[in-house]
Structures are given as structure tokens and as C-alpha cells.
Design an enzyme around this catalytic site. Structure first.
Site, PDB file in Angstrom:
ATOM      1  N   HIS A  36      -1.786   0.756  -9.522  1.00  0.00           N
ATOM      2  CA  HIS A  36      -2.194   0.032  -8.675  1.00  0.00           C
ATOM      3  C   HIS A  36      -3.052  -1.126  -9.314  1.00  0.00           C
ATOM      4  O   HIS A  36      -4.288  -1.277  -9.105  1.00  0.00           O
ATOM      5  CB  HIS A  36      -3.217   0.661  -7.782  1.00  0.00           C
ATOM      6  CG  HIS A  36      -3.703   0.057  -6.410  1.00  0.00           C
ATOM      7  ND1 HIS A  36      -3.709   0.542  -5.227  1.00  0.00           N
ATOM      8  CD2 HIS A  36      -3.651  -1.463  -6.068  1.00  0.00           C
ATOM      9  CE1 HIS A  36      -4.010  -0.402  -4.206  1.00  0.00           C
ATOM     10  NE2 HIS A  36      -3.793  -1.466  -4.724  1.00  0.00           N
ATOM     11  N   ARG A  77       0.996  -1.107   0.036  1.00  0.00           N
ATOM     12  CA  ARG A  77      -0.141  -0.032   0.078  1.00  0.00           C
ATOM     13  C   ARG A  77       0.989   1.341   0.050  1.00  0.00           C
ATOM     14  O   ARG A  77       2.036   1.110   0.602  1.00  0.00           O
ATOM     15  CB  ARG A  77      -0.863   0.038   1.219  1.00  0.00           C
ATOM     16  CG  ARG A  77      -2.072  -0.829   1.281  1.00  0.00           C
ATOM     17  CD  ARG A  77      -3.182  -0.397   0.188  1.00  0.00           C
ATOM     18  NE  ARG A  77      -4.360  -1.287   0.417  1.00  0.00           N
ATOM     19  CZ  ARG A  77      -4.617  -2.604  -0.560  1.00  0.00           C
ATOM     20  NH1 ARG A  77      -3.390  -2.813  -1.293  1.00  0.00           N
ATOM     21  NH2 ARG A  77      -5.456  -3.344  -0.353  1.00  0.00           N
ATOM     22  N   GLU A 103      -3.525   8.305  -4.219  1.00  0.00           N
ATOM     23  CA  GLU A 103      -4.239   7.502  -5.548  1.00  0.00           C
ATOM     24  C   GLU A 103      -5.444   8.192  -6.106  1.00  0.00           C
ATOM     25  O   GLU A 103      -6.250   8.107  -5.373  1.00  0.00           O
ATOM     26  CB  GLU A 103      -4.196   5.813  -5.283  1.00  0.00           C
ATOM     27  CG  GLU A 103      -2.819   5.293  -5.151  1.00  0.00           C
ATOM     28  CD  GLU A 103      -3.004   3.923  -4.920  1.00  0.00           C
ATOM     29  OE1 GLU A 103      -4.201   3.377  -4.882  1.00  0.00           O
ATOM     30  OE2 GLU A 103      -1.921   3.334  -4.376  1.00  0.00           O
TER      31      GLU A 103
HETATM   32  P1  NAP Z   1      -0.611 -11.959   4.174  1.00  0.00           P
HETATM   33  O1  NAP Z   1      -0.802 -13.424   3.698  1.00  0.00           O
HETATM   34  O2  NAP Z   1      -1.583 -11.574   5.365  1.00  0.00           O
HETATM   35  O3  NAP Z   1       0.548 -11.596   4.600  1.00  0.00           O
HETATM   36  C1  NAP Z   1       1.211 -10.409   4.997  1.00  0.00           C
HETATM   37  C2  NAP Z   1       2.847 -10.816   5.564  1.00  0.00           C
HETATM   38  O4  NAP Z   1       3.039  -9.333   6.213  1.00  0.00           O
HETATM   39  C3  NAP Z   1       2.514 -11.739   6.710  1.00  0.00           C
HETATM   40  O5  NAP Z   1       3.556 -12.646   6.350  1.00  0.00           O
HETATM   41  C4  NAP Z   1       3.018 -10.909   8.024  1.00  0.00           C
HETATM   42  O6  NAP Z   1       3.761 -11.608   8.678  1.00  0.00           O
HETATM   43  C5  NAP Z   1       3.786  -9.793   7.433  1.00  0.00           C
HETATM   44  N1  NAP Z   1       3.484  -8.699   8.047  1.00  0.00           N
HETATM   45  C6  NAP Z   1       2.420  -8.091   8.834  1.00  0.00           C
HETATM   46  N2  NAP Z   1       2.840  -7.074   9.485  1.00  0.00           N
HETATM   47  C7  NAP Z   1       3.901  -6.709   9.497  1.00  0.00           C
HETATM   48  C8  NAP Z   1       4.925  -5.873  10.089  1.00  0.00           C
HETATM   49  N3  NAP Z   1       4.406  -5.005  11.164  1.00  0.00           N
HETATM   50  N4  NAP Z   1       6.233  -5.987  10.064  1.00  0.00           N
HETATM   51  C9  NAP Z   1       6.714  -7.014   9.202  1.00  0.00           C
HETATM   52  N5  NAP Z   1       5.912  -8.026   8.561  1.00  0.00           N
HETATM   53  C10 NAP Z   1       4.572  -7.996   8.779  1.00  0.00           C
HETATM   54  O7  NAP Z   1      -1.113 -10.925   3.286  1.00  0.00           O
HETATM   55  P2  NAP Z   1      -1.090 -10.878   1.695  1.00  0.00           P
HETATM   56  O8  NAP Z   1      -2.233 -11.699   1.126  1.00  0.00           O
HETATM   57  O9  NAP Z   1       0.230 -11.616   1.237  1.00  0.00           O
HETATM   58  O10 NAP Z   1      -1.231  -9.632   1.203  1.00  0.00           O
HETATM   59  C11 NAP Z   1      -0.482  -8.589   1.731  1.00  0.00           C
HETATM   60  C12 NAP Z   1      -0.628  -7.213   1.430  1.00  0.00           C
HETATM   61  O11 NAP Z   1      -0.524  -7.021  -0.113  1.00  0.00           O
HETATM   62  C13 NAP Z   1      -2.220  -6.935   1.583  1.00  0.00           C
HETATM   63  O12 NAP Z   1      -2.490  -6.631   2.887  1.00  0.00           O
HETATM   64  C14 NAP Z   1      -2.582  -5.601   0.666  1.00  0.00           C
HETATM   65  O13 NAP Z   1      -2.149  -4.648   1.479  1.00  0.00           O
HETATM   66  C15 NAP Z   1      -1.378  -5.854  -0.349  1.00  0.00           C
HETATM   67  N6  NAP Z   1      -1.867  -6.225  -1.847  1.00  0.00           N
HETATM   68  C16 NAP Z   1      -1.699  -5.075  -2.830  1.00  0.00           C
HETATM   69  C17 NAP Z   1      -1.974  -5.542  -3.991  1.00  0.00           C
HETATM   70  C18 NAP Z   1      -2.041  -4.529  -4.981  1.00  0.00           C
HETATM   71  O14 NAP Z   1      -2.682  -4.532  -5.912  1.00  0.00           O
HETATM   72  N7  NAP Z   1      -1.169  -3.649  -5.054  1.00  0.00           N
HETATM   73  C19 NAP Z   1      -2.862  -6.535  -4.276  1.00  0.00           C
HETATM   74  C20 NAP Z   1      -2.928  -7.551  -3.038  1.00  0.00           C
HETATM   75  C21 NAP Z   1      -2.256  -7.322  -1.940  1.00  0.00           C
HETATM   76  P3  NAP Z   1       3.871 -11.672  10.132  1.00  0.00           P
HETATM   77  O15 NAP Z   1       2.311 -11.709  10.831  1.00  0.00           O
HETATM   78  O16 NAP Z   1       4.525 -12.657  10.863  1.00  0.00           O
HETATM   79  O17 NAP Z   1       4.392 -10.336  10.624  1.00  0.00           O
END
Ligand code: NAP
Length: 325
Positions: free
Chosen positions: A290, A242, A271
């Protein structure tokens, strides 16, 4: 009587048909995002709110929840749910849902698109060719980029999408994989020969730094001036999480000062991005609007998953993808 729901943007016919089997739909018909005032009026009677993607309408917060006494579920058509005030939703007993899993591979594809296009200067050199600058006398060394294969990738946020990126990095590009999370993931370490390290270590060692965390109060401006200074001067920084996980002013300074080599960005603090934003005039920055999950197949998969989540709650079942603490 079917429960009433409000849909904040145009949906595909098959998704609408599925929703109509279970709900009466009211829908925003205007251009762009539904204005906040309209949304606040519309939620007064509804039991479900279907929203998300580029049309996320701001916080599902105390004000909105107070105006929506019948609301049971807010279904986001996105995996990120930073538009939810989770505590307020819990207080009002409103369930929030998102759409994980179905977009992982598509977002990971874009991550590699950004890595390759920044490393090999594909956008810059596409312009070079199309502007007729490619001549017999062109010195090929001026067109050199950086290798992706065999380099070190550092993934901040080794979650579902992070793992899909790690798989491509390890098995597609023979890269060394470093990652940082709050918790170690031994299975991912085994699968991708990934090395867990502290954020500082990852930043100093990675050739490609990929930010893939959710946006939370803890990750707001996770990467700022101090972090850019730790990166290699040759590092390429990729953000697909994000916009607000990065201090964009610090990113601009880091690029201007040569603290890092290049950046590939799908997300921005504002955005759509301000056309005057200095990032847009930097040839070593690749920007896309995005589009992490933006393919036709993934859009429909996300939309249908969000519809299933919403209908589950409204028919008294557990949703597939509840979010929260
Ligand atoms: P996910 O499976 O929940 O993975 C997020 C990872 O981030 C987890 O491994 C978590 O591990 C880590 N994390 C969370 N808080 C953290 C912190 N404070 N410091 C370090 N690591 C941290 O989520 P996902 O499905 O992969 O998606 C991740 C994010 O990508 C979404 O929430 C969204 O904002 C973004 N996204 C963007 C797009 C786009 O179009 N650009 C599309 C899809 C997703 P721990 O809990 O162990 O820290």
C-alpha cells in the site's frame, strides 16, 4: 484558548509547527495504530481529529461521533475516505476532509511500476538473477514478458488518478485507452483519445485492467469471479484502489485457474496481508505494501494539505477539500 485536536500518528516537524500555531495538540505516541478504545477516550474533548494514511483507525462512525460532542472536523491524510460514515458525520455536523490532487502523479507512477513489473516479470526475474539461475545456456524465450507499449489499457475509475494513468498510457506508451465510470468524461476522452465503455466491454477488451475507484458500498467487490472470467486469459490485473473493491478469493482462483495472466497489487482485503495468503507464493503476482502515495515529497504535501483543511474548519473557514455527498 486554542482548540484541541488529536493526531493519530507521528507528523513532520513543519506540519506540527503549522498545527501548533492554531491548535493544542494531543498525539498518539505508541507504536502502530492507535487502539480504538484509546481513540474513543481521546476524542471526548477535541474539536479536530487528524488521521489517515496507513494509520486509518477504522470507521468514524456513530459510536465515535457520539463520544466526541465537540468534534467539528476529521481531516484524513489520504484521498480515500472510506473510513468515514458520511451520513453519521453529517448528522453530527462533523466535516470530513481528504487530500486529493497532491498525490495523483505519484500514485499514477506506481500504477505504471506495477504494470511494467508484472508485464516484464521484473520481480520474478530479479530473483532469478540474484539466485544465480542466469546461465549461458538460459533460453531467452523463457524470460519473455508482454508488451506494454501499444497495448490496450482499461481504467475502471477515470478520476483524478485515473486521468494521470491515462496520460502516461497514451503519451508515454502509445496505448489505446478504455475507461469505465458511472459518468462519461468527454474532456478526458478528448485529451487521451479515451473510449468510454461499459464495464463488461472494458473487461473483455483490455490487456491491462487497472482498478482505481474509491471504496464505497457500490464498489465493494466490484471485481469478482464473473468479472475475472470476462477478462482475457492474457490480461494483467492491477489494483491500487482499496483491497475490498476486489473479491480477493476470486482473484486467487482466477490466477490459479489461469483465467488471467498476472496481477500487480498495492492493496489487499487484509492489510498487512496474512503471510500465508496464496498471492504471496505466486510468481506472476507483484505485491507492494500500500505505497501508492508513499514518497517523501507527496507525504509532506498530503500532510500539509490535511493540516490546512483541519485549521480552516477550526478557524471558521471553508476547508479546501470537504468530502461528502
Ligand atoms: P476520484 O477523482 O474521485 O476518482 C474516482 C473515479 O471513480 C471517478 O471518476 C468516479 O466516476 C469513479 N467511480 C466512483 N464510483 C464508481 C462506481 N461505482 N463505478 C465506476 N466508477 C466509479 O478519486 P481519485 O483521487 O482518483 O482516487 C481514487 C481512489 O484511489 C481513492 O478513493 C482511494 O481509495 C484510492 N487511492 C489509493 C491509493 C493507494 O495508496 N493505493 C492512493 C490514492 C488513492 P463516477 O463518479 O462518474 O462513477
Amino acid at each position: 484558548m486554542k482548540p484541541q485536536i488529536y493526531v493519530t500518528y507521528p507528523i513532520q516537524a513543519e506540519v506540527e509547527a503549522f498545527l501548533r500555531e492554531h491548535c493544542d495538540i494531543r498525539q498518539w505516541q505508541g507504536d502502530g495504530r492507535v487502539p480504538r478504545e484509546t481513540l474513543l477516550k481521546e476524542v471526548a474533548e477535541v474539536e479536530g481529529l487528524y488521521t489517515g494514511g496507513s494509520t486509518i483507525v477504522g470507521q468514524i462512525d456513530e459510536e465515535l461521533l457520539t463520544r466526541a460532542p465537540r468534534l467539528k472536523v476529521v481531516s484524513n491524510v489520504s484521498v480515500g475516505y472510506n473510513n468515514f460514515d458520511v451520513e453519521a458525520m453529517e448528522k453530527h455536523q462533523v466535516i470530513g476532509t481528504n487530500t486529493p490532487h497532491v498525490l495523483d502523479e505519484t500514485v499514477a507512477d506506481l500504477a505504471f511500476g506495477l504494470i511494467l513489473s508484472t508485464a516484464r516479470r521484473m520481480v520474478e526475474l530479479d530473483r532469478f538473477v540474484k539466485e544465480g539461475k542466469w546461465e549461458r545456456t538460459t533460453d531467452y524465450r523463457e524470460l519473455f514478458g508482454k508488451d506494454v507499449n501499444g497495448a490496450t489499457i482499461g481504467i475502471i475509475g477515470m478520476g483524478r488518478i485515473g486521468e494521470a494513468i491515462a496520460r502516461r498510457a497514451k503519451f508515454g506508451f502509445n496505448m489505446d485507452v478504455l475507461y469505465y465510470n458511472r459518468n462519461r468524461k468527454p474532456e478526458a476522452e478528448a485529451k487521451y483519445s479515451a473510449t468510454y465503455c461499459e464495464l463488461e466491454t472494458l473487461l473483455t477488451q483490455a490487456d491491462y485492467v487497472v482498478l482505481m475507484t474509491p471504496l464505497t458500498p457500490e464498489t465493494y467487490h466490484l471485481i469478482g469471479e464473473e468479472q475475472f472470467k470476462l477478462m482475457k486469459k492474457s490480461a494483467v490485473f492491477i489494483n491500487i484502489s482499496r483491497g475490498q473493491t476486489v473479491d480477493e478469493a476470486a482473484l486467487i482462483r482466477a490466477l490459479e485457474n489461469g483465467d488471467i495472466h498476472a496481477a500487480g497489487l498495492d492493496v489487499f482485503e487484509q492489510e498487512p496481508i496474512d503471510p500465508q495468503n496464496p498471492l504471496l507464493s505466486m510468481s506472476n503476482v507483484v505485491t507492494v505494501p500500500h505505497i501508492g502515495s508513499a514518497t517523501a515529497q507527496t507525504e509532506i504535501a498530503m500532510a500539509m494539505r490535511a493540516a490546512q483543511n483541519l485549521v480552516a474548519v477550526l478557524t471558521g473557514k471553508a476547508p479546501l477539500d470537504p468530502v461528502g455527498k
